[in-house]
Design a protein around this motif. Sequence first.
Motif, mmCIF file in Angstrom:
data_model
loop_
_atom_site.group_PDB
_atom_site.id
_atom_site.type_symbol
_atom_site.label_atom_id
_atom_site.label_comp_id
_atom_site.label_asym_id
_atom_site.label_seq_id
_atom_site.Cartn_x
_atom_site.Cartn_y
_atom_site.Cartn_z
ATOM 1 N N UNK A 1 0.835 -1.206 0.000
ATOM 2 C CA UNK A 1 0.000 0.000 0.000
ATOM 3 C C UNK A 1 0.872 1.258 0.000
ATOM 4 N N UNK A 2 1.894 1.279 0.855
ATOM 5 C CA UNK A 2 2.783 2.435 0.945
ATOM 6 C C UNK A 2 3.620 2.599 -0.322
ATOM 7 N N UNK A 3 3.909 1.504 -1.007
ATOM 8 C CA UNK A 3 4.627 1.591 -2.284
ATOM 9 C C UNK A 3 3.762 2.287 -3.335
ATOM 10 N N UNK A 4 2.477 1.931 -3.372
ATOM 11 C CA UNK A 4 1.571 2.520 -4.364
ATOM 12 C C UNK A 4 1.138 3.934 -3.987
ATOM 13 N N UNK A 5 1.020 4.199 -2.686
ATOM 14 C CA UNK A 5 0.607 5.521 -2.190
ATOM 15 C C UNK A 5 1.461 5.845 -0.958
ATOM 16 N N UNK A 6 2.541 6.625 -1.141
ATOM 17 C CA UNK A 6 3.458 6.892 -0.022
ATOM 18 C C UNK A 6 2.776 7.477 1.222
ATOM 19 N N UNK A 7 1.700 8.234 1.066
ATOM 20 C CA UNK A 7 0.983 8.814 2.209
ATOM 21 C C UNK A 7 -0.161 7.926 2.678
ATOM 22 N N UNK A 8 -0.113 6.644 2.379
ATOM 23 C CA UNK A 8 -1.230 5.740 2.646
ATOM 24 C C UNK A 8 -1.715 5.818 4.095
ATOM 25 N N UNK A 9 -0.819 5.727 5.051
ATOM 26 C CA UNK A 9 -1.231 5.665 6.463
ATOM 27 C C UNK A 9 -1.890 6.970 6.918
ATOM 28 N N UNK A 10 -1.350 8.107 6.486
ATOM 29 C CA UNK A 10 -1.971 9.384 6.840
ATOM 30 C C UNK A 10 -3.333 9.513 6.177
ATOM 31 N N UNK B 1 -9.081 9.705 6.280
ATOM 32 C CA UNK B 1 -10.333 9.185 5.736
ATOM 33 C C UNK B 1 -11.263 8.764 6.875
ATOM 34 N N UNK B 2 -10.706 8.222 7.938
ATOM 35 C CA UNK B 2 -11.511 7.844 9.095
ATOM 36 C C UNK B 2 -12.062 9.096 9.791
ATOM 37 N N UNK B 3 -11.282 10.158 9.802
ATOM 38 C CA UNK B 3 -11.788 11.439 10.314
ATOM 39 C C UNK B 3 -12.930 11.935 9.429
ATOM 40 N N UNK B 4 -12.779 11.796 8.129
ATOM 41 C CA UNK B 4 -13.806 12.194 7.160
ATOM 42 C C UNK B 4 -15.116 11.436 7.416
ATOM 43 N N UNK B 5 -15.011 10.123 7.619
ATOM 44 C CA UNK B 5 -16.211 9.319 7.894
ATOM 45 C C UNK B 5 -16.860 9.745 9.212
ATOM 46 N N UNK B 6 -16.041 10.085 10.197
ATOM 47 C CA UNK B 6 -16.555 10.579 11.472
ATOM 48 C C UNK B 6 -17.313 11.891 11.256
ATOM 49 N N UNK B 7 -16.724 12.794 10.470
ATOM 50 C CA UNK B 7 -17.378 14.075 10.209
ATOM 51 C C UNK B 7 -18.664 13.877 9.404
ATOM 52 N N UNK B 8 -18.675 12.942 8.456
ATOM 53 C CA UNK B 8 -19.906 12.663 7.705
ATOM 54 C C UNK B 8 -21.023 12.223 8.644
ATOM 55 N N UNK B 9 -20.679 11.404 9.619
ATOM 56 C CA UNK B 9 -21.678 10.946 10.582
ATOM 57 C C UNK B 9 -22.195 12.108 11.433
#
Length: 174
Positions: free
Chosen positions: A139-148, A153-161
Motif C-alpha cells: 500500500x505504501x509503495x503505491x501511495x506513499x501517504x497511505x497511512x496518513x 479518511x476515518x476522520x472524514x467518515x466521522x465528520x460525515x456521521x
Amino acid sequence: MPELKYLAGYDAHLLDQVRAMIHSDRLGPWLRERYEQPHDVRNDGALYQYVVGLKDRHMRKAPPLDKVVFDNRLQVVRHALGTHTSISRVQGARLKASREIRIAGVFRDAPQPFLRMIVVHELAHLRESAHNRAFYQLCAHMEPDYHQLEFDMRLYLTQLEIDRRKQLPPIADP
C-alpha cells in the motif's frame, strides 16, 4: 460527543485531540481545507478505468480485473472500505477466475485522495489477502501517504456521521 467508531484502536491521546476538534467544530473546516479537491470519477466505467490505471502502473503482473463498481449497499463499518472478490468457476475442462472490486458508495463524493487510498487498499489485496506487513508495504509503495490518508479518511467518515446527525450538507460537494 459522538462515538469514534471509525477510529477504534488509535492512541487515546490522539483520540482526545480529535474529540477537541469535534467539540470546537474545527474538524469539518480542517478537512475541507486539507482536502478541497473532489474527484471526477462519477460512474462505474470511470472507476474501472481509474482502478485499472493504478493497477497497470504499480502491479502490472497482477491478474486482470473483471469488474470494478461503486456499491451503495456496502456498510462502511461492517465492510470497512470496500471489498475484493476472487471467484473461481469450472467451465468444462477450464477453471475461470473472476476478480472484482466494490467500493462503498460514500466514496463517490469523497475527496480524490480518499478514493485513491481505498483503491490502493483493494488493489493490494490482489497480491496479499491478509492485512499484514507485506500488505501495508505494498500500500505504501503505491501511495506513499497511505497511512496518513487512511487516518484522515476515518476522520472524514466521522465528520460525515456528525453532519448526518446535524443534517448538514456533506464535506465534499461534487
